[in-house]
Design a protein around this motif. Structure first.
Motif, PDB file in Angstrom:
ATOM      1  N   PRO A   1       0.824  -1.217   0.000  1.00 38.51           N
ATOM      2  CA  PRO A   1       0.000   0.000   0.000  1.00 38.51           C
ATOM      3  C   PRO A   1       0.856   1.265   0.000  1.00 38.51           C
ATOM      4  CG  PRO A   1      -0.832  -1.597   1.586  1.00 38.51           C
ATOM      5  CD  PRO A   1       0.497  -2.116   1.112  1.00 38.51           C
ATOM      6  N   THR A   2       0.340   2.308  -0.620  1.00 37.34           N
ATOM      7  CA  THR A   2       1.054   3.581  -0.708  1.00 37.34           C
ATOM      8  C   THR A   2       1.234   4.202   0.677  1.00 37.34           C
ATOM      9  OG1 THR A   2       0.131   3.982  -2.907  1.00 37.34           O
ATOM     10  CG2 THR A   2       1.002   5.889  -1.727  1.00 37.34           C
ATOM     11  N   ILE A   3       2.408   4.747   0.903  1.00 40.09           N
ATOM     12  CA  ILE A   3       2.706   5.417   2.173  1.00 40.09           C
ATOM     13  C   ILE A   3       1.991   6.769   2.229  1.00 40.09           C
ATOM     14  CG2 ILE A   3       4.567   6.732   3.291  1.00 40.09           C
ATOM     15  CD1 ILE A   3       6.382   4.421   2.999  1.00 40.09           C
ATOM     16  N   SER A   4       1.473   7.111   3.410  1.00 38.49           N
ATOM     17  CA  SER A   4       0.876   8.423   3.647  1.00 38.49           C
ATOM     18  C   SER A   4       1.883   9.286   4.399  1.00 38.49           C
ATOM     19  CB  SER A   4      -0.416   8.295   4.469  1.00 38.49           C
ATOM     20  OG  SER A   4      -1.385   7.554   3.762  1.00 38.49           O
ATOM     21  N   VAL A   5       1.995  10.552   4.014  1.00 38.01           N
ATOM     22  CA  VAL A   5       2.956  11.441   4.652  1.00 38.01           C
ATOM     23  C   VAL A   5       2.278  12.740   5.064  1.00 38.01           C
ATOM     24  CG1 VAL A   5       4.919  10.496   3.384  1.00 38.01           C
ATOM     25  CG2 VAL A   5       3.676  12.460   2.447  1.00 38.01           C
TER      26      VAL A   5
ATOM     27  N   ALA B   1       3.354   7.702   9.394  1.00 38.84           N
ATOM     28  CA  ALA B   1       3.018   6.730  10.432  1.00 38.84           C
ATOM     29  C   ALA B   1       3.134   5.309   9.893  1.00 38.84           C
ATOM     30  CB  ALA B   1       1.599   6.980  10.951  1.00 38.84           C
ATOM     31  N   ASP B   2       3.425   5.178   8.600  1.00 42.41           N
ATOM     32  CA  ASP B   2       3.596   3.865   7.975  1.00 42.41           C
ATOM     33  C   ASP B   2       5.057   3.453   8.115  1.00 42.41           C
ATOM     34  OD1 ASP B   2       0.903   3.985   7.188  1.00 42.41           O
ATOM     35  OD2 ASP B   2       1.447   5.125   5.396  1.00 42.41           O
TER      36      ASP B   2
ATOM     37  N   GLU C   1      -0.424  12.643   0.519  1.00 46.34           N
ATOM     38  CA  GLU C   1      -0.311  13.632   1.600  1.00 46.34           C
ATOM     39  C   GLU C   1      -1.548  13.600   2.483  1.00 46.34           C
ATOM     40  OE1 GLU C   1       0.652  18.384   2.333  1.00 46.34           O
ATOM     41  OE2 GLU C   1       0.404  17.612   0.287  1.00 46.34           O
ATOM     42  N   ILE C   2      -1.341  13.584   3.791  1.00 46.78           N
ATOM     43  CA  ILE C   2      -2.411  13.661   4.780  1.00 46.78           C
ATOM     44  C   ILE C   2      -2.111  14.834   5.706  1.00 46.78           C
ATOM     45  CG2 ILE C   2      -2.965  11.196   4.689  1.00 46.78           C
ATOM     46  CD1 ILE C   2      -1.310  10.813   7.228  1.00 46.78           C
TER      47      ILE C   2
END
Length: 300
Positions: free
Chosen positions: A48-52, A62-63, A86-87
């Motif tokens: 899964p794609t990393i969220s930053v 947080a991944d 992006e989050i």
């Protein structure tokens, strides 16, 4: 957008050594996942794609377990950039790093299995790259996902262009190919006039964070307290790839703060730059690229 794993920071001080049951790699040790990626047994699509989140002047995730894998891939020279989302919020319980997010450790008594992670002495972004692996009689399958940013070979070189279908099934051939690559890993920070740096996006959306960044830069001479952005120096010009919004803030502020400089880390990898530019717009010609970047449209 795309970031280098070394541009993303851990949020936690400790992690588990395997993925949980919700992952497509459920219950698999992180070291085994790393081995599968290195040896072409799986692709980036399996992870899964990393969220930053942009926090404290840097990208934080947080991944953490996925970043552990990607940091090793980058140090091994088998990964350049990865897609990220992006989050704007991370659970405060996961913000407990004691190294500023540069490194992470396993929970007490746990460790990674597999072999490839042993080739990396440190995943600290400023630590040296991994040494060349020892010669082995074991065979490695070339990663078939060559259009992914997780291709076994980071950037096509003249070595690859002469034999684009070459099969690096023998580990010795694979090592020879890796030794011919330009890793472009300099991390020296320079300071540039933001007006000298070009955009690589046609449009961006500005949120309150970047509006506040613009305000804070009015009283900053050198962009201190802000992490440097990565720019490519190619064709005699500087180009930003994954920092277009931050560059916008610097450019907007330059008219009010004529001494403002933007901290950058410069790469001079033309092939990698063109690959990034054409990742979402494969139709771009070299002329299109050279004539772009002076202005950017703000979407509301």
């Amino acid at each position: 957008m795309y970031l280098r794993p070394s541009e993303i920071y851990f949020s936690q001080k400790e992690i588990n050594n395997h993925f949980d049951k919700r992952s497509s790699h459920r219950n698999k040790n992180l070291g085994e996942t790393l081995d599968e990626l290195v040896e072409g047994q799986c692709s980036i699509n399996n992870i899964p794609t990393i969220s930053v989140m942009w926090r404290g002047g840097k990208w934080v995730t947080a991944d953490n377990r996925r970043l552990w894998v990607f940091r090793h891939l980058e140090k091994l020279g088998k990964c350049t950039t990865i897609p990220v989302t992006e989050i704007y919020q991370i659970d405060p319980r996961k913000l407990n790093s004691i190294t500023g997010g540069r490194t992470v450790r396993f929970y007490y008594g746990l460790s990674a299995t597999g072999k490839w992670h042993h080739r990396v002495s440190s995943i600290d972004p400023d630590a040296a790259l991994a040494a060349q692996p020892e010669t082995s009689t074991r065979y490695v399958t070339r990663n078939p996902y060559t259009t992914s940013s997780l291709s076994m070979l980071r950037t096509p070189t003249s070595y690859d262009q002469q034999s684009p279908q070459r099969d690096y099934s023998n580990i010795n051939d694979f090592h020879a190919a890796i030794s011919n690559l330009s890793l472009s890993t300099t991390r020296n920070v320079e300071r540039l006039n933001p007006l000298e740096v070009r955009f690589t996006k046609e449009t961006i959306t500005i949120n309150s964070y970047f509006e506040n960044l613009k305000l804070s830069l009015r009283y900053s001479a050198n962009g201190e307290n802000n992490n440097p952005i990565t720019v490519y120096k190619v064709f005699g010009k500087y180009w930003v790839t994954d920092g277009n919004k931050r560059l916008w803030a610097y450019k907007e502020t330059r008219s009010l703060n004529v001494g403002l400089c933007i901290p950058v880390k410069v790469k001079e990898d033309k092939e990698e730059f063109l690959e990034l530019m054409r990742k979402d717009r494969p139709w771009l010609s070299l002329i299109d690229i050279l004539q772009s970047g002076e202005n950017i449209q703000i979407l509301t």
